[in-house]
Design a protein around this motif. Sequence first.
Motif, PDB file in Angstrom:
ATOM      1  N   VAL A   1       0.841  -1.205   0.000  1.00 41.46           N
ATOM      2  CA  VAL A   1       0.000   0.000   0.000  1.00 41.46           C
ATOM      3  C   VAL A   1       0.874   1.253   0.000  1.00 41.46           C
ATOM      4  N   ARG A   2       0.569   2.174  -0.904  1.00 46.19           N
ATOM      5  CA  ARG A   2       1.318   3.436  -0.968  1.00 46.19           C
ATOM      6  C   ARG A   2       0.431   4.642  -0.674  1.00 46.19           C
ATOM      7  N   SER A   3      -0.856   4.522  -1.026  1.00 46.22           N
ATOM      8  CA  SER A   3      -1.775   5.644  -0.783  1.00 46.22           C
ATOM      9  C   SER A   3      -2.238   5.608   0.670  1.00 46.22           C
ATOM     10  N   LEU A   4      -2.116   6.749   1.365  1.00 43.74           N
ATOM     11  CA  LEU A   4      -2.495   6.799   2.770  1.00 43.74           C
ATOM     12  C   LEU A   4      -4.016   6.626   2.926  1.00 43.74           C
ATOM     13  N   LEU A   5      -4.747   7.090   1.914  1.00 45.05           N
ATOM     14  CA  LEU A   5      -6.208   6.951   1.977  1.00 45.05           C
ATOM     15  C   LEU A   5      -6.619   5.471   1.865  1.00 45.05           C
ATOM     16  N   ILE A   6      -5.978   4.759   0.939  1.00 37.88           N
ATOM     17  CA  ILE A   6      -6.312   3.321   0.803  1.00 37.88           C
ATOM     18  C   ILE A   6      -5.873   2.561   2.058  1.00 37.88           C
ATOM     19  N   GLU A   7      -4.765   2.989   2.646  1.00 35.49           N
ATOM     20  CA  GLU A   7      -4.315   2.350   3.896  1.00 35.49           C
ATOM     21  C   GLU A   7      -5.401   2.496   4.981  1.00 35.49           C
ATOM     22  N   GLU A   8      -6.006   3.672   5.047  1.00 32.93           N
ATOM     23  CA  GLU A   8      -7.090   3.890   6.040  1.00 32.93           C
ATOM     24  C   GLU A   8      -8.273   2.947   5.779  1.00 32.93           C
ATOM     25  N   LEU A   9      -8.668   2.829   4.495  1.00 33.90           N
ATOM     26  CA  LEU A   9      -9.800   1.944   4.152  1.00 33.90           C
ATOM     27  C   LEU A   9      -9.483   0.510   4.565  1.00 33.90           C
ATOM     28  N   ILE A  10      -8.245   0.090   4.315  1.00 33.80           N
ATOM     29  CA  ILE A  10      -7.859  -1.298   4.627  1.00 33.80           C
ATOM     30  C   ILE A  10      -7.855  -1.536   6.139  1.00 33.80           C
ATOM     31  N   GLN A  11      -7.279  -0.597   6.880  1.00 34.32           N
ATOM     32  CA  GLN A  11      -7.218  -0.762   8.349  1.00 34.32           C
ATOM     33  C   GLN A  11      -8.630  -0.884   8.935  1.00 34.32           C
ATOM     34  N   LYS A  12      -9.525  -0.053   8.421  1.00 33.68           N
ATOM     35  CA  LYS A  12     -10.897  -0.066   8.916  1.00 33.68           C
ATOM     36  C   LYS A  12     -11.554  -1.425   8.595  1.00 33.68           C
ATOM     37  N   ALA A  13     -11.346  -1.902   7.374  1.00 33.27           N
ATOM     38  CA  ALA A  13     -11.965  -3.171   6.968  1.00 33.27           C
ATOM     39  C   ALA A  13     -11.363  -4.353   7.740  1.00 33.27           C
ATOM     40  N   ILE A  14     -10.093  -4.259   8.117  1.00 33.90           N
ATOM     41  CA  ILE A  14      -9.490  -5.331   8.939  1.00 33.90           C
ATOM     42  C   ILE A  14     -10.193  -5.340  10.311  1.00 33.90           C
ATOM     43  N   ALA A  15     -10.347  -4.137  10.872  1.00 36.36           N
ATOM     44  CA  ALA A  15     -10.998  -4.033  12.191  1.00 36.36           C
ATOM     45  C   ALA A  15     -12.427  -4.580  12.125  1.00 36.36           C
ATOM     46  N   GLU A  16     -13.087  -4.380  10.995  1.00 37.48           N
ATOM     47  CA  GLU A  16     -14.470  -4.859  10.842  1.00 37.48           C
ATOM     48  C   GLU A  16     -14.541  -6.319  10.385  1.00 37.48           C
ATOM     49  N   LYS A  17     -13.376  -6.947  10.285  1.00 37.93           N
ATOM     50  CA  LYS A  17     -13.252  -8.360   9.876  1.00 37.93           C
ATOM     51  C   LYS A  17     -13.780  -8.625   8.462  1.00 37.93           C
ATOM     52  N   ARG A  18     -13.760  -7.579   7.639  1.00 41.59           N
ATOM     53  CA  ARG A  18     -14.144  -7.781   6.232  1.00 41.59           C
ATOM     54  C   ARG A  18     -12.929  -8.226   5.422  1.00 41.59           C
ATOM     55  N   LEU A  19     -11.740  -7.890   5.948  1.00 39.63           N
ATOM     56  CA  LEU A  19     -10.492  -8.366   5.319  1.00 39.63           C
ATOM     57  C   LEU A  19      -9.739  -9.188   6.345  1.00 39.63           C
ATOM     58  N   HIS A  20      -9.128 -10.270   5.871  1.00 48.32           N
ATOM     59  CA  HIS A  20      -8.293 -11.063   6.763  1.00 48.32           C
ATOM     60  C   HIS A  20      -6.846 -10.830   6.311  1.00 48.32           C
TER      61      HIS A  20
END
Length: 429
Positions: free
Chosen positions: A295-314
Amino acid sequence: MQFDGLGQLKPNGPEAWYQRRSENFTRTCPFSYGAANENEIAAERYADTAQKNAELGRFQNAYVGHVAENNFRTLGSSGGMVSWVAAELMRKGLIDGVAHVVAENDPQTNNRYFHYTISRSETEILAGAKSRYYPIELSGVLDLIRNTPGRYAVVGIPCFIKAVHLLRREDPLFRERIPFTLGLFCGHMKSARFVESFAWQMDVPSAEIERVDYRYKHPDRPANLYNAMLTLRDGRVVNKDWWHLADGDWGAGFFMNHACNFCDDVVAETADISFGDAWVEPYSSDGRGTNVAVVRSLLIEELIQKAIAEKRLHLESVSGEFVAQTQAAGFRQRREGLAYRLTWASGRSKTKKRVAPDSQSPTPQRKLIYRTRYYISLWSNRIFSYARKVKKPSVYLNWARTVAAVYHGLAYHQGKFSEIKKRYIQLKG
Ligand SMILES: Cc1cc2nc3c(=O)[nH]c(=O)nc-3n(C[C@H](O)[C@H](O)[C@H](O)COP(=O)(O)OP(=O)(O)OC[C@H]3O[C@@H](n4cnc5c(N)ncnc54)[C@H](O)[C@@H]3O)c2cc1C
């Protein structure tokens, strides 16, 4: 852009058009001497990222894992992350469409199996999932973006993403309309003949092929045992493991585009996020598919972190070194191998790379491997074309089996090759 006799896409136009040399073209062609390189583009775009290394370039974070929600993983080639990020950008209202590669509806009439299009819904994005090792080109979809106001993400292999950035630097309209780029790691691009070779080896006429799946997913078999599947016009389905194809060893370089000999970017270093397969154990044995993502975009990093917390991404955070290790063969070919090819390969004087020519560092065995791979790429295109012309597949297939055996002898000895073979025999057993 049209297919040439070797099944590669080439620009096609009047003679005067070829003679015209514009500075603008020099600055936007990803392989040209005059274009900004990956380091320069990444420094402009990702000045604030936390990490940087020689293999991945600049990046904020790296991950291994897969999508947990919906059927992204099942439908994806790997862990489904490319389609998920594209869909998430759309759900959040950050883009209106995604430019990516989908299957052609009527391939026999349109003379190609895949093309770029713009998807505008999650269903369309998922319909385009999976990797296509097939020549495609961006001109049509860039025209669409030029003529249709909106914000778009572009999915592409490293040289395509670089080309998009070079275009964005020249043209404010593309700068505004393409806010996101999603990169695919890339070993090399194949010619259109690879599909015809599948047909020869599965004993079906290529004029009858309706659909091509380069990597049919078997969840209960190791992810790295690729299975190619063709669906014919009469509904028949045939498939074969790449392992049983004369030209199915990716590392041997069959049908590779010549430009790939001069590429030094494995992981799409200029993309906002890039994705590959986790080619290390235990992940490569997991047939459901596992991504590595940078990940290079800080905005995409935020989306990913949030989705990990919501267990949508493993996903688990990993080091840059871990990701580089999953692509060890790609980096050898595009760093040490490229440095060596720059001392002798044809076309080397027309390009400027980030690695310097070097014929001293590789061992004699590695030099032989790089040379053999280079000649397999060159001659597979030509010999296939001849066999096709004289309608004798055996001319190509016998040659391919022979050179593949030579390549295996050189490259694998008792290493990876015999390990894969052993696993394959266990599976069959
Ligand atoms: C030519 C090529 C070479 C590759 N080499 C490597 C490699 O050496 N190592 C590695 O780890 N991974 C490589 N990949 C990437 C890998 O095959 C997967 O695409 C990646 O892991 C993403 O999987 P996913 O399940 O997240 O994607 P999915 O959810 O399946 O989505 C894939 C997306 O990519 C788009 N797409 C497919 N083919 C193309 C294409 N040719 N050009 C542009 N967009 C395309 C699809 O339209 C879709 O949107 C390569 C891909 C390609 C196309």
